[in-house]
Each structure stands twice: as C-alpha cells, then as structure tokens.
Write an enzyme that holds these catalytic residues in place. Structure first.
Site, PDB file in Angstrom:
ATOM      1  N   ALA A 167     -42.442 -25.949 -58.644  1.00  0.00           N
ATOM      2  CA  ALA A 167     -41.421 -26.816 -59.070  1.00  0.00           C
ATOM      3  C   ALA A 167     -41.642 -28.056 -57.951  1.00  0.00           C
ATOM      4  CB  ALA A 167     -39.984 -27.092 -59.453  1.00  0.00           C
ATOM      5  N   ASP A 168     -41.426 -26.777 -56.517  1.00  0.00           N
ATOM      6  CA  ASP A 168     -41.685 -27.612 -55.396  1.00  0.00           C
ATOM      7  C   ASP A 168     -43.742 -29.265 -55.638  1.00  0.00           C
ATOM      8  OD1 ASP A 168     -39.753 -28.054 -53.803  1.00  0.00           O
ATOM      9  OD2 ASP A 168     -40.309 -25.634 -54.240  1.00  0.00           O
ATOM     10  N   SER A 169     -44.096 -27.669 -55.678  1.00  0.00           N
ATOM     11  CA  SER A 169     -45.424 -27.857 -55.682  1.00  0.00           C
ATOM     12  C   SER A 169     -45.826 -29.994 -56.256  1.00  0.00           C
ATOM     13  CB  SER A 169     -46.167 -27.525 -56.304  1.00  0.00           C
ATOM     14  OG  SER A 169     -46.435 -26.278 -55.682  1.00  0.00           O
TER      15      SER A 169
END
Length: 396
Positions: A167-169
């Site tokens: 999700a961060d990426s």
C-alpha cells in the site's frame, strides 16, 4: 542530456515509505531533493531490514538522489529555516499526523504565504479529514481496510497481508503522479496547492471493480488463492525438477493454445470453455490437465514448450534469479551504483521507466544522516555564526 525535472526543488520531510518513495521518484528524474530529518531521530527506514557494516541497505535505495540535512521543526530556528527553504522550493512532501505542522505554525497558511507557488503533498494513512484522520496508521492498515487482505490467500485460510510495503508503494507512485499534476496546474494558474494523499485510497483503486460489482450486483469477491474468478487456467504449477511456473490465460486464444499444448484439445470444445468466467468455474478440471502435464517436465522444458506454442508462462523467481534474468538484464532493470562512500559498488533497481530523450539516472545512493546540512544552509545564505546558533539551539 538534461533530466526532465532538473531545476525542480523538493523538500522531503516524510519518513518510512510512501512519502519518501514519491520524493525518490522525482529525484530519479533530476529533481533536487533535500531529505530533512530530525537531528536525533532519523527516518526509521535507515534501520529497516538487513544492514552491512552498520549501514542500512533499504535506505541506500530509498535515499538515492537525495541530499540530506537535519532540522528540528519544533524549534524556532528550525521553523524559520524551513520557511526559508520553502520560499525557494517547488514541492514539500510530508507525512506527519494531521495537525502536526499546524502545531508548529508550519501549516499551509504559513507555507503558502512564504511561497504561493508551493505544492504541499500531505501523505497520511487516512487523509487530512474524516473520523480516522488523526489515528496513527501504516500501509498494513490500508491493505486490511481496502479489501486487499480479504481477497488474498486460500479460501479456507486467514486473510493474507503482503510481506512488503504494498500500500505504501502504490501510494508513493500515486503521490509522485499527484505532485506532477499539481505542478502542471501551477503552470497554468501560477499558484500551488495541497495534495491530500490517503494511503487507504490508491490501493482501493488498483483493486479494480469491486465497489461497482457490489453496488450493482451485491457481489463480494472471495479468496481464491492463485486462481482468478475471471479466467482459467491461472495458477502456479510445480515442475518435475521441483521449480514452479505461473500460467495465465487472460485471452481466449492463449487458453486454447495452452490446452492444445498439454494434450487436452477436447476441452476447447466444451460449451463452458468459450468465456473466461465459465472456464474459472471449471478450474479444477483445467488445473488438473495443466498441472499434470507440467509436473512431467523440467522447468526449462516447460518454458521452451510454452514459448514455442506462444502461450503465456513465467518462472517463479526469487531475487537470485531476478538478478541474472536475461530480460531484466536487457532492460537494465538492475543497475550498478558505483563508488558509494559507505559500501563501494552496489546494485539496486534502476529508475522506474525509460525516457528516450531525457532519461533519469541514479546519481548516488542514500547518503548519511545530515551529511549535507552545512552545504544546504550555506546555499540558503546562512552565515557560519547563524549555523552555529541553530546548532546551539538544538535545531540541527
């Protein structure tokens, strides 16, 4: 050749992954990125994962093409210095919990007053408003809330989280896109704006049509392991020598080629074979046919046969094979960064895409904490005594 973002000035105030990745992507294509970290509490990504000789390797990737400086924004001198830096910047990327910059009198009102052309990218788990906005959060929570974990894993197993910052990426990629969109708008309007990026949102977008399926049909996608609800055969299969391959048949013509290859052409004549969704409902039959054929051959034999049949297959590779894969090698996907002062030559992923006329490049890997503080402050016009005063205050 001049990189396309040469002249763009970015201040990276964010920590860990989504915000810093967005800044990395901008730096890869020429932006002058200054990573600003707390003097005593550097970005935790410096300590994530394996290290060599005490040097965090993840930071070498995430911190590439960034100059580094320290600054305590809660100190009066730190606040004043950031406002001076902002006056000459194009972009600030931050991921403090909503209200933190405002508590330091560094919110949008103050930053835009210092520089009306500034773009402020605010990257948080839940966004700047709403009932969850002030909660602490990480990408893992987005992977759970978005529905990703609910559809990932085997049907009779627990919901599955990814073993990396998915999700961060995705949010990092989306933030870089959002920043460039805001800069394009600035070219027309002359003024900057705020980018509000909630990590829970981009991953929901890439999960596809689940909301509209539910809205229109009441359909809730279930966990199916490696199988797809949209086509079959689609799975990983073990070869005779103990390796694995992945097969996909998203196109009808490819599905037919696979069945001819594995010696089951009669299945093509079944009424249910004519659509991907109907094939998916008969995945047991198709997986058995494909799996049995693959199990009798080595991985090399399977790959060669599929290539000859123009059917879609790929080896399941770990990083060791990625580093020597001929297609990745041809693309230059893994590149060598020479002469790193900490580790010498090191290899990492190259810039994200290739531009034919103005390519990006990795100019250096992640630098030590605060390595460029004095140089950056000198560029800003601070004198030696002024820098010493900031240090005495604890702002550096």
């Amino acid at each position: 050749m001049t990189a396309p973002l040469t002249g763009l000035k970015v201040l990276d105030l964010a920590t860990l992954f989504a915000g810093p990745l967005a800044a990395t992507l901008l730096g890869d294509f020429g932006a002058d990125v200054v990573k600003i970290e707390h003097p005593a509490r550097p970005d935790p990504s410096r300590g994530h994962g394996p290290a060599k000789n005490g040097v965090g390797l993840w930071w070498k990737l995430l911190g590439r093409n960034k100059r580094t400086m320290t600054l305590d924004l809660s100190k009066p001198g730190g606040r004043a210095t950031l406002l001076r830096l902002a006056a000459g910047a194009d972009v600030i990327v931050e991921n403090f919990r909503p209200g933190t910059l405002e508590r330091w009198s560094l919110g949008w009102d103050e930053l835009s007053a210092a520089n009306p052309r500034l773009v402020l990218a605010r990257v948080t788990a839940f966004g700047q408003f709403g009932p969850y906005a002030r909660r602490p959060g990480f990408g893992t929570l987005a992977e759970a809330m978005s529905g990703f974990a609910a559809i990932t894993g085997e049907p009779d197993a627990p919901p599955t989280l990814p073993p990396f910052g998915l999700a961060d990426s995705i949010a990092g990629l989306a933030t870089a896109y959002a920043v460039m969109t805001a800069l394009a708008a600035r070219d027309r309007t002359g003024t900057g704006q705020v980018v509000d990026m909630a990590i829970i949102e981009p991953i929901l977008t890439v999960l596809g049509p689940q909301p509209i399926w539910y809205d229109q049909l009441g359909h809730v996608q279930q966990r199916t392991g490696n199988r797809s609800q949209n086509n079959a055969p689609r799975n990983t299969y073990r070869t005779a020598d103990g390796d694995w391959v992945a097969v996909s048949t998203s196109a009808q013509s490819v599905a037919e080629r696979v069945m001819r290859l594995v010696g089951r052409p009669e299945l093509i004549d079944e009424p249910w074979f004519a659509s991907g969704a109907d094939r998916a409902r008969h995945a047991d039959v198709l997986d058995a046919a494909v799996g049995e054929w693959i199990a009798g051959r080595t991985r090399a034999e399977v790959l060669k046969a599929f290539e000859g049949a123009e059917a879609a297959v790929a080896p399941v590779q770990d990083v060791r094979e990625v580093m020597t894969d001929p297609q990745y090698a041809a693309l230059g996907t893994i590149t060598t960064v020479p002469d790193d002062p900490d580790l010498g030559a090191l290899r990492m992923q190259n810039v994200l895409f290739r531009l034919s006329a103005t390519p990006g490049e990795i100019r250096w890997a992640g630098r030590p904490h605060g390595a460029d503080t004095e140089a950056i402050l000198t560029e800003l016009g601070l004198t030696g005594p002024e820098i010493a005063a900031l240090a005495a205050e604890g702002a550096l």
